[in-house]
Enzyme design. Structure first.
Site, short mmCIF file in Angstrom:
data_model
loop_
_atom_site.label_atom_id
_atom_site.label_comp_id
_atom_site.label_asym_id
_atom_site.label_seq_id
_atom_site.Cartn_x
_atom_site.Cartn_y
_atom_site.Cartn_z
N GLU A 1 49.19 -20.96 63.93
CA GLU A 1 48.36 -20.02 63.19
C GLU A 1 48.02 -20.52 61.80
O GLU A 1 46.88 -20.41 61.34
CB GLU A 1 49.06 -18.66 63.08
CG GLU A 1 48.25 -17.66 62.27
CD GLU A 1 48.88 -16.30 62.16
OE1 GLU A 1 48.19 -15.37 61.71
OE2 GLU A 1 50.07 -16.16 62.50
N ASP B 1 53.17 -19.10 66.66
CA ASP B 1 53.05 -18.19 65.53
C ASP B 1 54.37 -18.24 64.78
O ASP B 1 55.40 -17.77 65.28
CB ASP B 1 52.77 -16.76 66.00
CG ASP B 1 52.31 -15.87 64.86
OD1 ASP B 1 52.68 -16.15 63.70
OD2 ASP B 1 51.59 -14.88 65.11
N ILE C 1 55.59 -16.80 62.06
CA ILE C 1 56.12 -15.46 61.83
C ILE C 1 55.07 -14.47 62.34
O ILE C 1 54.02 -14.31 61.70
CB ILE C 1 56.41 -15.14 60.34
CG1 ILE C 1 57.36 -16.16 59.71
CG2 ILE C 1 57.01 -13.73 60.22
CD1 ILE C 1 57.65 -15.89 58.24
N ASP C 2 55.34 -13.84 63.45
CA ASP C 2 54.44 -12.79 63.93
C ASP C 2 54.96 -11.48 63.37
O ASP C 2 56.05 -11.02 63.72
CB ASP C 2 54.42 -12.75 65.46
CG ASP C 2 53.35 -11.79 65.95
OD1 ASP C 2 52.17 -12.02 65.64
OD2 ASP C 2 53.70 -10.81 66.64
N THR D 1 54.03 -10.84 59.67
CA THR D 1 54.25 -11.26 58.27
C THR D 1 54.29 -10.07 57.31
O THR D 1 55.09 -10.05 56.38
CB THR D 1 53.16 -12.25 57.83
OG1 THR D 1 53.22 -13.41 58.66
CG2 THR D 1 53.34 -12.67 56.38
N ASP E 1 49.35 -15.11 69.16
CA ASP E 1 49.97 -13.79 69.24
C ASP E 1 50.44 -13.47 70.65
O ASP E 1 51.39 -12.72 70.84
CB ASP E 1 48.98 -12.70 68.82
CG ASP E 1 48.46 -12.86 67.42
OD1 ASP E 1 49.29 -12.98 66.50
OD2 ASP E 1 47.23 -12.85 67.23
#
Length: 290
Positions: A83, A110, A112-113, A115, A238
């Site tokens: 990402e 990702d 940190i999905d 954030t 995601d």
């Protein structure tokens, strides 16, 4: 990190030259998650991407860099789509995926999905790592560093959490179901469409949840904690890992119009399979399928 060890012990799976793709994915997620946890409440930068609701910190970037380097150590010939390496906005996301579509092996990450949750200290975020082989996801890992929960799936081999095989829930109707969705960062298109869906679906369900991480919501569908999930305007990073988790747990993942899932899907519907047609129908009737 008991949750990681539960799954990692004895994990073989897809491999090239004796190196297990799944073991590498687990190791990357665990190391990134452990580092992210040490940074909770200590991030030093906060930047706005697509909108004031779409945030990035140096922790997101550091997590992605760590994962990229670890994967490259084991599989230097593989391609990588993360990402934080893509410009904000749906057009850039679609172009980045198209540019990588010819890759034989593509890692989709990702770092940190969730954030926004991370920034506020709200403990619902995760690391999401998937590996696609010729466009089909074959490994999916979602790691929640706060709960030390690792969800892992291999194509054709099931999905697991805490070392135990997952199964989707058995609710038979929307009325019995706990459904999750999101509030998209794109306020011009995706958010208004999703809000129409919320207004239509909420009265038909037991209740809705909006917790702020699509990948973790999908892991919860796979684990039977949620009956279903939908959202407008997501990206491959995601969805890729979570989609495999659900499929390998006996559930169903499509776009919001009921067409089969693929890496280019941006408007997603996922469920235990039993309620799927009802969820898709409710979105269609509300003109909320995107």
């Amino acid at each position: 990190m008991r949750g990681v060890r539960d799954v990692n012990e004895g994990q073989g799976g897809y491999a090239v030259g004796g190196k297990s793709f799944t073991a590498v994915a687990i190791n990357c997620a665990a190391k990134a998650g452990e580092w992210i946890r040490t940074k909770l409440g200590k991030h030093s930068s906060l930047d706005i991407k697509q909108s004031p609701h779409d945030l990035v910190t140096e922790v997101d970037k550091g997590s992605e860099s760590l994962i990229r380097k670890l994967i490259a150590t084991h599989f230097p010939q593989h391609s990588f789509l993360g990402e934080e390496g893509v410009e904000p906005g749906p057009e850039a996301s679609a172009q980045a995926l198209a540019d990588a579509s010819s890759a034989e092996y593509l890692w989709i990450v990702d770092p940190i999905d969730g954030t926004t949750n991370f920034v506020h200290g709200f403990p619902f975020f995760c690391v999401s790592i998937a590996l696609a082989y010729r466009g089909e996801v074959i490994v999916g890992v979602v790691y929640d560093p706060i709960k030390d929960e690792l969800f892992v799936a291999e194509k054709g081999k099931g999905a697991y959490v805490h070392g135990k095989r997952m199964e989707v829930s058995r609710e038979e109707s929307l009325r019995e179901s706990l459904i999750a969705t999101g509030l998209p960062a794109d306020h011009l298109y995706a958010l208004p469409v999703n809000l129409k869906g919320i207004a239509a679906v909420a009265p038909q369900t037991r209740n809705l949840r909006i917790a702020g991480s699509a990948a973790l919501h999908m892991a919860y569908v796979a684990a039977g904690r949620l009956s279903g999930f939908w959202e407008i305007g997501l990206n491959s990073w995601d969805l890729a890992a979570g989609a495999l988790l659900i499929q390998e747990s006996g559930g169903r993942v499509t776009d919001t119009k009921g067409e089969p899932y693929h890496l280019g899907v941006r408007n997603v519907a996922a469920s235990n399979g039993i309620i799927h047609d009802g969820l898709v129908r409710a979105l269609a009737e509300a003109d909320a399928a995107g």
